[in-house]
Write a protein that holds these residues in place. Structure first.
Motif, PDB file in Angstrom:
ATOM      1  N   LYS A 108      64.402  29.919  11.014  1.00 28.52           N
ATOM      2  CA  LYS A 108      62.777  28.544  10.095  1.00 28.52           C
ATOM      3  C   LYS A 108      62.132  28.875  11.691  1.00 28.52           C
ATOM      4  N   ILE A 109      62.744  27.709  12.909  1.00 26.14           N
ATOM      5  CA  ILE A 109      62.751  27.757  14.259  1.00 26.14           C
ATOM      6  C   ILE A 109      61.725  28.655  15.167  1.00 26.14           C
ATOM      7  N   LEU A 110      62.123  30.196  14.783  1.00 22.88           N
ATOM      8  CA  LEU A 110      61.732  31.443  15.663  1.00 22.88           C
ATOM      9  C   LEU A 110      60.106  31.744  14.711  1.00 22.88           C
ATOM     10  N   ILE A 111      60.831  31.366  13.658  1.00 25.64           N
ATOM     11  CA  ILE A 111      59.333  31.972  12.478  1.00 25.64           C
ATOM     12  C   ILE A 111      58.519  30.691  13.382  1.00 25.64           C
ATOM     13  N   LYS A 112      58.525  29.271  13.443  1.00 26.82           N
ATOM     14  CA  LYS A 112      57.827  28.644  13.678  1.00 26.82           C
ATOM     15  C   LYS A 112      56.976  29.428  15.097  1.00 26.82           C
ATOM     16  N   ALA A 113      57.558  29.351  16.158  1.00 20.49           N
ATOM     17  CA  ALA A 113      57.735  29.676  17.455  1.00 20.49           C
ATOM     18  C   ALA A 113      56.732  31.144  17.637  1.00 20.49           C
ATOM     19  N   PHE A 114      57.288  32.338  16.409  1.00 17.18           N
ATOM     20  CA  PHE A 114      56.482  33.450  16.203  1.00 17.18           C
ATOM     21  C   PHE A 114      54.986  33.939  15.804  1.00 17.18           C
ATOM     22  N   SER A 115      54.746  32.708  15.388  1.00 16.79           N
ATOM     23  CA  SER A 115      53.603  32.369  14.339  1.00 16.79           C
ATOM     24  C   SER A 115      53.123  31.940  14.725  1.00 16.79           C
ATOM     25  N   LYS A 116      53.185  30.791  15.030  1.00 15.94           N
ATOM     26  CA  LYS A 116      53.043  29.149  14.523  1.00 15.94           C
ATOM     27  C   LYS A 116      51.472  29.429  13.735  1.00 15.94           C
ATOM     28  N   ASN A 117      50.527  29.465  13.800  1.00 14.73           N
ATOM     29  CA  ASN A 117      49.057  28.854  12.502  1.00 14.73           C
ATOM     30  C   ASN A 117      49.169  30.117  11.565  1.00 14.73           C
ATOM     31  N   ASP A 118      49.700  31.290  12.325  1.00 17.01           N
ATOM     32  CA  ASP A 118      49.118  32.570  10.933  1.00 17.01           C
ATOM     33  C   ASP A 118      50.636  32.817  10.484  1.00 17.01           C
ATOM     34  N   VAL A 119      50.342  33.552   9.341  1.00 22.57           N
ATOM     35  CA  VAL A 119      50.983  34.250   8.344  1.00 22.57           C
ATOM     36  C   VAL A 119      52.439  34.760   8.798  1.00 22.57           C
TER      37      VAL A 119
ATOM     38  N   LYS B 168      59.988  37.624  10.805  1.00 25.30           N
ATOM     39  CA  LYS B 168      60.904  37.702   9.446  1.00 25.30           C
ATOM     40  C   LYS B 168      62.120  38.139   9.795  1.00 25.30           C
ATOM     41  N   VAL B 169      62.522  39.077  10.418  1.00 28.92           N
ATOM     42  CA  VAL B 169      63.346  39.980  10.576  1.00 28.92           C
ATOM     43  C   VAL B 169      64.187  39.634  11.908  1.00 28.92           C
ATOM     44  N   ILE B 170      63.252  39.167  12.966  1.00 28.69           N
ATOM     45  CA  ILE B 170      63.546  39.446  14.292  1.00 28.69           C
ATOM     46  C   ILE B 170      64.520  37.824  13.781  1.00 28.69           C
ATOM     47  N   ALA B 171      63.684  36.875  13.165  1.00 26.88           N
ATOM     48  CA  ALA B 171      64.019  35.560  13.540  1.00 26.88           C
ATOM     49  C   ALA B 171      65.302  35.282  12.482  1.00 26.88           C
ATOM     50  N   ALA B 172      65.573  35.916  11.396  1.00 26.36           N
ATOM     51  CA  ALA B 172      66.939  36.253  10.897  1.00 26.36           C
ATOM     52  C   ALA B 172      68.030  37.061  11.327  1.00 26.36           C
ATOM     53  N   GLY B 173      67.630  37.929  11.974  1.00 30.65           N
ATOM     54  CA  GLY B 173      68.636  39.084  13.291  1.00 30.65           C
ATOM     55  C   GLY B 173      69.489  37.493  13.188  1.00 30.65           C
ATOM     56  N   VAL B 174      68.966  36.802  14.294  1.00 30.31           N
ATOM     57  CA  VAL B 174      69.563  36.188  15.758  1.00 30.31           C
ATOM     58  C   VAL B 174      69.684  34.962  14.694  1.00 30.31           C
ATOM     59  N   GLY B 175      68.900  34.453  13.800  1.00 24.59           N
ATOM     60  CA  GLY B 175      69.846  33.220  12.581  1.00 24.59           C
ATOM     61  C   GLY B 175      71.361  33.553  11.964  1.00 24.59           C
ATOM     62  N   SER B 176      71.544  34.872  11.570  1.00 26.93           N
ATOM     63  CA  SER B 176      72.117  35.704  11.406  1.00 26.93           C
ATOM     64  C   SER B 176      73.984  35.430  12.207  1.00 26.93           C
ATOM     65  N   TYR B 177      73.216  35.733  13.317  1.00 27.17           N
ATOM     66  CA  TYR B 177      74.011  35.838  15.129  1.00 27.17           C
ATOM     67  C   TYR B 177      74.732  34.324  15.010  1.00 27.17           C
ATOM     68  N   ALA B 178      74.053  33.624  15.075  1.00 34.85           N
ATOM     69  CA  ALA B 178      75.220  32.532  15.113  1.00 34.85           C
ATOM     70  C   ALA B 178      75.277  31.950  14.279  1.00 34.85           C
ATOM     71  N   GLY B 179      74.905  32.318  12.803  1.00 33.74           N
ATOM     72  CA  GLY B 179      75.242  31.764  11.553  1.00 33.74           C
ATOM     73  C   GLY B 179      76.983  32.196  11.471  1.00 33.74           C
ATOM     74  N   ILE B 180      77.068  33.074  11.684  1.00 34.92           N
ATOM     75  CA  ILE B 180      79.068  33.851  11.467  1.00 34.92           C
ATOM     76  C   ILE B 180      79.092  33.579  12.401  1.00 34.92           C
ATOM     77  N   ASN B 181      79.048  33.267  13.578  1.00 36.94           N
ATOM     78  CA  ASN B 181      79.738  32.542  14.424  1.00 36.94           C
ATOM     79  C   ASN B 181      79.793  31.768  14.826  1.00 36.94           C
ATOM     80  N   ILE B 182      79.501  30.448  14.295  1.00 37.41           N
ATOM     81  CA  ILE B 182      79.707  28.970  14.191  1.00 37.41           C
ATOM     82  C   ILE B 182      80.415  29.053  12.848  1.00 37.41           C
ATOM     83  N   ALA B 183      80.314  30.395  12.259  1.00 36.02           N
ATOM     84  CA  ALA B 183      81.780  30.325  10.651  1.00 36.02           C
ATOM     85  C   ALA B 183      83.089  30.347  11.475  1.00 36.02           C
ATOM     86  N   ALA B 184      82.934  31.733  12.405  1.00 36.84           N
ATOM     87  CA  ALA B 184      84.114  31.432  12.682  1.00 36.84           C
ATOM     88  C   ALA B 184      84.880  31.198  13.700  1.00 36.84           C
ATOM     89  N   LEU B 185      83.981  30.115  14.410  1.00 34.72           N
ATOM     90  CA  LEU B 185      84.668  29.297  15.306  1.00 34.72           C
ATOM     91  C   LEU B 185      84.733  28.333  14.962  1.00 34.72           C
TER      92      LEU B 185
END
Length: 337
Positions: A126-137, A143-160
């Motif tokens: 959500k942070i990246l979507i807001k940063a990328f899009s600002k007031n645009d849709v 969406k794909v880039i933001a989800a990819g970055v989020g997924s990388y962080a997500g799986i690593n926090i789970a592993a930690l």
């Protein structure tokens, strides 16, 4: 990343399960209030994607394996609360029917993969979507880039988190001789052992799975991304997602190629011989050897008298079928708005 039975003390399991109870309550309440009827059915589909992603085992040099989870993917599509429910139910089916992960450690596995992973991943998304899009849709690529970055962080926090849960066991629970009662590896071993694979190959696998499936959904089934009753999911969109799931089921035997066991998922009969830094453990922790266990119906996705490839495919079909049907039944109790 599935913590097996008896690697965590009963006290640790109780604490982790207690920590998950308010999360589950919040997730169910949020989904019940905000998700329309047909999107509750889609939670089952998301759960199916998570279930099958975890069957694609990936080898790591040294003989261990890992897999994607799909928690951030589901969160990006349906929200983090729906993702929490979807991954939790997938983990429960895996533990109950296939012996993949423990029943006692179910709360810990959910805390890592169904809570920390999707909520952190979605927060970054959500942070990246807001940063990328600002007031645009937001565009599909955003969406794909933001989800990819989020997924990388997500799986690593789970592993930690899993590494921490493993690693504190020998410090807290040991006998008079100093031998661990449960997981015998301290934080100095558990953290690097878990994180090296997830920061590299397994994290990349999570990103690829998330990006590929989310791109497909955005282009072929865009209504799924909208959590409102006005955006009806067409039969064509349902067929597209179903076809993708069917394709993954056909490819799931690739998960059998990876030899070895994921770190921390060895059986009690083999852990004494596992070498760390060139030295075998040399004993079997008593809590692990004499702890509680449940005889699963289809242990390790194998069936007596059935070839491994066919058994693996049948296991995927059974797991997906149960998840989709379960959430379809649940959705039938919700009134359409």
């Amino acid at each position: 990343m599935h913590i097996p039975e008896n690697y965590l003390s009963p006290a640790t399991c109780a604490v982790m399960t207690a920590a998950m109870v308010p999360v589950w309550v919040h997730a169910v309440k949020k989904v019940k209030e905000e998700l329309p009827k047909e999107k509750i059915t889609m939670i089952g589909v998301g759960s199916a994607f998570s279930f099958i992603s975890m069957m694609f085992n990936i080898p790591l040099p040294g003989g261990t394996t890992g897999h994607a989870v799909g928690g951030t993917l589901i969160a990006a599509v349906l929200g983090p609360e729906a993702a929490c429910i979807a991954v939790s139910v997938a983990l429960f089916i895996q533990a109950l029917l296939f012996g993949d992960g423990g029943i006692l450690s179910f709360g810990a596995n959910c805390f890592n993969m169904a809570f920390a992973m999707p909520f952190l991943g979605y927060f970054i998304y959500k942070i990246l979507i807001k940063a990328f899009s600002k007031n645009d849709v937001p565009s599909v690529s955003n969406k794909v880039i933001a989800a990819g970055v989020g997924s990388y962080a997500g799986i690593n926090i789970a592993a930690l988190l899993a590494a921490f849960e493993f690693g504190i066991q020998p410090y807290l629970f040991h006998n008079e001789a100093g031998q661990a009662l449960y997981c015998p590896y301290g934080l100095n071993i558990s953290i690097p052992s878990m994180m090296i694979g997830h920061l590299t190959i397994f994290g990349l696998a999570e990103v690829i799975f998330t990006v590929a499936v989310l791109t497909f959904i955005c282009k072929m089934s865009p209504a799924i991304m909208e959590n409102t009753a006005e955006n009806k999911i067409s039969k064509k969109e349902v067929f597209s997602v179903s076809a993708l799931l069917a394709a993954l089921v056909a490819l799931v035997p690739l998960g059998l190629i990876a030899e070895g066991t994921a770190w921390g998922e060895w059986g009690a009969e083999e852990i004494a011989e596992i070498e760390t830094n060139g030295t075998a453990l040399g004993y079997t922790p008593s809590g692990l050897a004499n702890g509680w266990s449940l005889e699963s119906i289809i242990p390790d996705y194998s069936m007596n008298g059935v070839p491994d490839i066919l058994a693996y495919i049948l296991s995927a079909v059974i797991g997906i079928g149960i998840l989709v049907i379960l959430f379809r039944i649940i959705s039938s109790f919700k009134k359409a708005k």
